[in-house]
Enzyme design. Sequence first.
Site, PDB file in Angstrom:
ATOM      1  N   GLY A   1       0.872  -1.189   0.000  1.00 16.11           N
ATOM      2  CA  GLY A   1       0.000   0.000   0.000  1.00 16.11           C
ATOM      3  C   GLY A   1       0.896   1.222   0.000  1.00 16.11           C
ATOM      4  O   GLY A   1       2.088   1.107  -0.275  1.00 16.11           O
TER       5      GLY A   1
ATOM      6  N   LYS B   1       2.787  -2.781   3.854  1.00 15.42           N
ATOM      7  CA  LYS B   1       3.080  -3.987   3.067  1.00 15.42           C
ATOM      8  C   LYS B   1       2.459  -5.181   3.778  1.00 15.42           C
ATOM      9  O   LYS B   1       2.347  -5.195   5.007  1.00 15.42           O
ATOM     10  CB  LYS B   1       4.599  -4.215   3.011  1.00 15.42           C
ATOM     11  CG  LYS B   1       5.311  -3.444   1.913  1.00 15.42           C
ATOM     12  CD  LYS B   1       6.768  -3.910   1.809  1.00 15.42           C
ATOM     13  CE  LYS B   1       7.539  -3.089   0.801  1.00 15.42           C
ATOM     14  NZ  LYS B   1       8.983  -3.448   0.809  1.00 15.42           N
TER      15      LYS B   1
ATOM     16  N   ASP C   1     -16.457   1.516   1.353  1.00 17.66           N
ATOM     17  CA  ASP C   1     -15.566   1.358   0.190  1.00 17.66           C
ATOM     18  C   ASP C   1     -15.383  -0.129  -0.120  1.00 17.66           C
ATOM     19  O   ASP C   1     -14.303  -0.584  -0.456  1.00 17.66           O
ATOM     20  CB  ASP C   1     -14.205   2.019   0.484  1.00 17.66           C
ATOM     21  CG  ASP C   1     -13.321   2.041  -0.758  1.00 17.66           C
ATOM     22  OD1 ASP C   1     -12.079   2.094  -0.622  1.00 17.66           O
ATOM     23  OD2 ASP C   1     -13.876   1.951  -1.872  1.00 17.66           O
TER      24      ASP C   1
END
Length: 280
Positions: A20, A24, A132
């Site tokens: 990211g 990680k 999301d």
Amino acid sequence: KDQIHIKGVTYTIIKVIGKGGSSKVYQVLHEDSKKIFAVKYVDLECSDHQIVQSYKNEITVLRRLQNKEPIIKLYDFEITPSHIYLVMECGSIDLASFLRKKRVVKDDILFYWRQMLTAVQCIHDEGIIHRDLKPANFLFVEGSLKLIDFGIANAIQSDKTSVTRESQVGTLNYMSPETIQGSDGSQGNGSSNMKINCKSDVWSLGCILYYIIYGKTPFQSITNTMMKLQAICNKDYQIHFPDVGDPLLTDVVKSCLVRDVRKRPSIKDLLSHPYVSSRN
Ligand SMILES: CN1CCC(Oc2ccc(-c3[nH]nc4cccc(OCC5CCCCC5)c34)cc2)CC1
């Protein structure tokens, strides 16, 4: 051998699972037990207080939900001013990577759908709304789908440094109309009414189900971001639901993709829908 030491326990890195912004995810071997785990590493050096707090919130919720089956297991964690380590159960593949590889067999759809509903119901019961949700948030662990994160901390992308990244981070294809229009009270500009806001996750789940059924998300073909957002919010933009020989299934996915939040079913409604409740 690259090793990580967490709370005095040694883990050997097998491979990087995902990356990211400042985080990680590694697949690791726990030397003593010879068991495999996933370790999420977050570098806090260049993270502002807001980000640090968001990760701490995610950990708090993850710990609170540990007794729930459809939530990923957290075995240990270490928080220092410079980093965060989370030792979690390691799955076999996330739903996004799985769906890119193969189409879902029709009879399996009900199995996955039921598990996604119960996983999201768990976080709603804790007053958490993801907002999301996308396939990358779901993980296959021994054949069952579990929720990896709750949309509180930053997202992780799949580690495809070589291949062009089809990561789903930041995708708008699963976003609900009310989230786009900011009328879901998340910016505090309206009712912070839980019942209504939960429906945003129902919309996203509908987009995931649509993708599982038809191999694409409802607005995937609209590549221009502005046009895509407008279509998602435009009541006159008809989403097509080609017949797949299972009227109950198409009824479920149609009901999740109703733009009027009040007419969209809740997770509870979906769990008692004949598609889910009338079959074993
Ligand atoms: C492309 N390739 C990737 C490896 C593998 O898939 C995964 C294996 C394990 C996992 C995982 N387990 N525990 C996990 C605990 C936290 C986070 C996790 O992933 C985060 C992020 C990784 C990238 C994809 C989105 C989820 C975690 C996840 C994907 C096969 C496909």
